[in-house]
Design a protein around this motif. Structure first.
Motif, PDB file in Angstrom:
ATOM      1  N   TRP A  99       0.776  -1.230   0.000  1.00  0.00           N
ATOM      2  CA  TRP A  99       0.000   0.000   0.000  1.00  0.00           C
ATOM      3  C   TRP A  99       0.813   1.287   0.000  1.00  0.00           C
ATOM      4  CZ3 TRP A  99      -4.380  -1.738  -1.343  1.00  0.00           C
ATOM      5  CH2 TRP A  99      -4.878  -2.929  -0.824  1.00  0.00           C
ATOM      6  N   GLY A 100       1.870   1.342   0.798  1.00  0.00           N
ATOM      7  CA  GLY A 100       2.447   2.637   1.092  1.00  0.00           C
ATOM      8  C   GLY A 100       3.764   2.940   0.414  1.00  0.00           C
ATOM      9  N   SER A 101       4.014   4.239   0.277  1.00  0.00           N
ATOM     10  CA  SER A 101       5.264   4.705  -0.306  1.00  0.00           C
ATOM     11  C   SER A 101       6.324   4.992   0.750  1.00  0.00           C
ATOM     12  CB  SER A 101       5.011   5.967  -1.128  1.00  0.00           C
ATOM     13  OG  SER A 101       4.518   6.999  -0.291  1.00  0.00           O
ATOM     14  N   LYS A 102       5.888   5.106   2.010  1.00  0.00           N
ATOM     15  CA  LYS A 102       6.814   5.367   3.100  1.00  0.00           C
ATOM     16  C   LYS A 102       7.089   4.064   3.856  1.00  0.00           C
ATOM     17  CE  LYS A 102       6.626   9.766   2.226  1.00  0.00           C
ATOM     18  NZ  LYS A 102       7.789  10.423   1.544  1.00  0.00           N
ATOM     19  N   CYS A 103       8.334   3.896   4.256  1.00  0.00           N
ATOM     20  CA  CYS A 103       8.703   2.676   4.964  1.00  0.00           C
ATOM     21  C   CYS A 103       8.576   2.851   6.471  1.00  0.00           C
ATOM     22  CB  CYS A 103      10.127   2.258   4.603  1.00  0.00           C
ATOM     23  SG  CYS A 103      10.355   1.869   2.862  1.00  0.00           S
ATOM     24  N   GLY A 104       9.107   3.940   6.986  1.00  0.00           N
ATOM     25  CA  GLY A 104       8.984   4.243   8.399  1.00  0.00           C
ATOM     26  C   GLY A 104       9.736   3.275   9.290  1.00  0.00           C
ATOM     27  N   GLY A 105       9.461   3.430  10.576  1.00  0.00           N
ATOM     28  CA  GLY A 105      10.159   2.620  11.571  1.00  0.00           C
ATOM     29  C   GLY A 105       9.832   1.144  11.502  1.00  0.00           C
ATOM     30  N   GLN A 106       8.708   0.806  10.928  1.00  0.00           N
ATOM     31  CA  GLN A 106       8.301  -0.606  10.819  1.00  0.00           C
ATOM     32  C   GLN A 106       8.673  -1.200   9.470  1.00  0.00           C
ATOM     33  OE1 GLN A 106       7.028  -2.280  13.460  1.00  0.00           O
ATOM     34  NE2 GLN A 106       7.503  -0.365  14.522  1.00  0.00           N
ATOM     35  N   TRP A 107       9.706  -0.651   8.870  1.00  0.00           N
ATOM     36  CA  TRP A 107      10.054  -1.076   7.504  1.00  0.00           C
ATOM     37  C   TRP A 107      10.339  -2.569   7.420  1.00  0.00           C
ATOM     38  CZ3 TRP A 107      14.739  -3.362   6.494  1.00  0.00           C
ATOM     39  CH2 TRP A 107      15.742  -3.211   7.473  1.00  0.00           C
ATOM     40  N   ALA A 108      11.020  -3.108   8.402  1.00  0.00           N
ATOM     41  CA  ALA A 108      11.384  -4.519   8.344  1.00  0.00           C
ATOM     42  C   ALA A 108      10.138  -5.401   8.381  1.00  0.00           C
ATOM     43  CB  ALA A 108      12.326  -4.869   9.482  1.00  0.00           C
ATOM     44  N   ALA A 109       9.201  -5.043   9.258  1.00  0.00           N
ATOM     45  CA  ALA A 109       7.971  -5.816   9.367  1.00  0.00           C
ATOM     46  C   ALA A 109       7.169  -5.750   8.069  1.00  0.00           C
ATOM     47  CB  ALA A 109       7.131  -5.304  10.531  1.00  0.00           C
ATOM     48  N   LYS A 110       7.173  -4.566   7.456  1.00  0.00           N
ATOM     49  CA  LYS A 110       6.450  -4.413   6.192  1.00  0.00           C
ATOM     50  C   LYS A 110       7.016  -5.349   5.129  1.00  0.00           C
ATOM     51  CE  LYS A 110       4.920   0.388   6.655  1.00  0.00           C
ATOM     52  NZ  LYS A 110       4.981   1.738   6.061  1.00  0.00           N
ATOM     53  N   LEU A 111       8.328  -5.458   5.093  1.00  0.00           N
ATOM     54  CA  LEU A 111       8.935  -6.262   4.044  1.00  0.00           C
ATOM     55  C   LEU A 111       8.774  -7.756   4.294  1.00  0.00           C
ATOM     56  CD1 LEU A 111      12.235  -4.299   3.325  1.00  0.00           C
ATOM     57  CD2 LEU A 111      10.086  -4.249   2.061  1.00  0.00           C
ATOM     58  N   VAL A 112       9.000  -8.189   5.523  1.00  0.00           N
ATOM     59  CA  VAL A 112       8.951  -9.637   5.772  1.00  0.00           C
ATOM     60  C   VAL A 112       7.539 -10.188   5.685  1.00  0.00           C
ATOM     61  CG1 VAL A 112      11.028  -9.545   7.196  1.00  0.00           C
ATOM     62  CG2 VAL A 112       8.790  -9.452   8.305  1.00  0.00           C
ATOM     63  N   THR A 113       6.533  -9.314   5.804  1.00  0.00           N
ATOM     64  CA  THR A 113       5.142  -9.768   5.698  1.00  0.00           C
ATOM     65  C   THR A 113       4.525  -9.365   4.375  1.00  0.00           C
ATOM     66  OG1 THR A 113       4.331  -7.753   6.777  1.00  0.00           O
ATOM     67  CG2 THR A 113       4.778  -9.658   8.193  1.00  0.00           C
ATOM     68  N   ALA A 114       5.324  -8.793   3.502  1.00  0.00           N
ATOM     69  CA  ALA A 114       4.802  -8.325   2.216  1.00  0.00           C
ATOM     70  C   ALA A 114       4.232  -9.472   1.399  1.00  0.00           C
ATOM     71  CB  ALA A 114       5.917  -7.638   1.426  1.00  0.00           C
ATOM     72  N   GLY A 115       3.058  -9.237   0.861  1.00  0.00           N
ATOM     73  CA  GLY A 115       2.446 -10.255   0.027  1.00  0.00           C
ATOM     74  C   GLY A 115       3.011 -10.278  -1.372  1.00  0.00           C
ATOM     75  N   GLU A 116       3.714  -9.218  -1.712  1.00  0.00           N
ATOM     76  CA  GLU A 116       4.291  -9.139  -3.051  1.00  0.00           C
ATOM     77  C   GLU A 116       5.805  -9.214  -2.938  1.00  0.00           C
ATOM     78  OE1 GLU A 116       0.777  -6.501  -5.121  1.00  0.00           O
ATOM     79  OE2 GLU A 116       2.366  -5.503  -4.023  1.00  0.00           O
ATOM     80  N   ARG A 117       6.341 -10.319  -3.397  1.00  0.00           N
ATOM     81  CA  ARG A 117       7.777 -10.540  -3.322  1.00  0.00           C
ATOM     82  C   ARG A 117       8.203 -11.433  -4.471  1.00  0.00           C
ATOM     83  NH1 ARG A 117       8.708 -15.669  -1.355  1.00  0.00           N
ATOM     84  NH2 ARG A 117       6.999 -16.634  -0.170  1.00  0.00           N
ATOM     85  N   GLY A 118       9.508 -11.479  -4.695  1.00  0.00           N
ATOM     86  CA  GLY A 118      10.024 -12.331  -5.738  1.00  0.00           C
ATOM     87  C   GLY A 118      10.224 -13.752  -5.251  1.00  0.00           C
ATOM     88  N   GLN A 119      10.822 -14.555  -6.105  1.00  0.00           N
ATOM     89  CA  GLN A 119      11.058 -15.959  -5.786  1.00  0.00           C
ATOM     90  C   GLN A 119      12.301 -16.166  -4.948  1.00  0.00           C
ATOM     91  OE1 GLN A 119       8.908 -18.591  -6.547  1.00  0.00           O
ATOM     92  NE2 GLN A 119       7.644 -16.777  -6.911  1.00  0.00           N
ATOM     93  N   GLY A 120      13.146 -15.160  -4.888  1.00  0.00           N
ATOM     94  CA  GLY A 120      14.336 -15.250  -4.054  1.00  0.00           C
ATOM     95  C   GLY A 120      15.571 -15.665  -4.823  1.00  0.00           C
ATOM     96  N   THR A 121      16.715 -15.293  -4.284  1.00  0.00           N
ATOM     97  CA  THR A 121      17.997 -15.694  -4.855  1.00  0.00           C
ATOM     98  C   THR A 121      18.925 -16.056  -3.701  1.00  0.00           C
ATOM     99  OG1 THR A 121      19.769 -15.036  -6.380  1.00  0.00           O
ATOM    100  CG2 THR A 121      18.889 -13.303  -4.941  1.00  0.00           C
ATOM    101  N   GLN A 122      19.646 -17.143  -3.869  1.00  0.00           N
ATOM    102  CA  GLN A 122      20.468 -17.675  -2.783  1.00  0.00           C
ATOM    103  C   GLN A 122      21.836 -17.007  -2.748  1.00  0.00           C
ATOM    104  OE1 GLN A 122      19.687 -19.986  -0.395  1.00  0.00           O
ATOM    105  NE2 GLN A 122      21.725 -19.710   0.510  1.00  0.00           N
ATOM    106  N   VAL A 123      22.252 -16.639  -1.550  1.00  0.00           N
ATOM    107  CA  VAL A 123      23.603 -16.139  -1.320  1.00  0.00           C
ATOM    108  C   VAL A 123      24.252 -17.045  -0.277  1.00  0.00           C
ATOM    109  CG1 VAL A 123      25.021 -14.241  -0.464  1.00  0.00           C
ATOM    110  CG2 VAL A 123      23.020 -13.763  -1.891  1.00  0.00           C
ATOM    111  N   THR A 124      25.387 -17.598  -0.625  1.00  0.00           N
ATOM    112  CA  THR A 124      26.102 -18.479   0.285  1.00  0.00           C
ATOM    113  C   THR A 124      27.509 -17.938   0.508  1.00  0.00           C
ATOM    114  OG1 THR A 124      24.864 -20.390  -0.523  1.00  0.00           O
ATOM    115  CG2 THR A 124      26.900 -20.835   0.680  1.00  0.00           C
ATOM    116  N   VAL A 125      27.848 -17.740   1.772  1.00  0.00           N
ATOM    117  CA  VAL A 125      29.159 -17.196   2.121  1.00  0.00           C
ATOM    118  C   VAL A 125      29.912 -18.253   2.923  1.00  0.00           C
ATOM    119  CG1 VAL A 125      30.431 -15.302   3.172  1.00  0.00           C
ATOM    120  CG2 VAL A 125      28.143 -14.901   2.239  1.00  0.00           C
ATOM    121  N   SER A 126      31.027 -18.673   2.413  1.00  0.00           N
ATOM    122  CA  SER A 126      31.821 -19.689   3.097  1.00  0.00           C
ATOM    123  C   SER A 126      32.985 -19.038   3.836  1.00  0.00           C
ATOM    124  CB  SER A 126      32.359 -20.701   2.086  1.00  0.00           C
ATOM    125  OG  SER A 126      33.125 -20.048   1.096  1.00  0.00           O
TER     126      SER A 126
END
Length: 127
Positions: A99-126
């Motif tokens: 919905w929103g254009s502003k992220c604000g202090g709850q930005w992390a919660a907005k992203l991790v619960t976002a219904g619109e996201r990609g399929q993901g890409t793996q990053v592996t650090v050895s």
């Protein structure tokens, strides 16, 4: 709405990886967007966000090492990840607040619960 991530891979500790997120079906400048990650057996963690004005926020765990930017012409997000550590190993997802254009202090919660996201890409650090 479509979000397509690219650029993941495997690197040694201290290395760098650049992730890209191509957005289509909407203008990325109009929404709070960013990245979250999820490692096996762990909860989702907000990594970085960017709002309509280009203001960015970062998780404490990545501050000073990661940089999020947006190309308004290409409608893409780029997450530059430097000085990578084994604990950065995870699947990385590009996400958009519905919905929103502003992220604000709850930005992390907005992203991790976002219904619109990609399929993901793996990053592996050895180590």
């Amino acid at each position: 709405v479509q979000l397509v991530e690219s650029g993941g891979g495997s690197v040694h500790s201290g290395g760098s990886v650049t992730l890209s997120c191509a957005a289509s079906g909407f203008f990325a400048t109009g929404y709070c967007m960013g990245w979250f990650r999820q490692a096996p057996g762990k909860e989702r963690e907000g990594v970085a966000s960017i709002d309509d004005e280009g203001n960015t926020r970062y998780a404490d765990s990545v501050k000073g090492r990661f940089r999020l930017s947006r190309d308004n012409v290409k409608n893409t997000l780029t997450l530059q990840m430097n000085s990578l550590k084994p604990e950065d190993t995870a699947m990385y997802f590009c996400a958009k607040d519905r919905w929103g254009s502003k992220c604000g202090g709850q930005w992390a919660a907005k992203l991790v619960t976002a219904g619109e996201r990609g399929q993901g890409t793996q990053v592996t650090v050895s180590s």
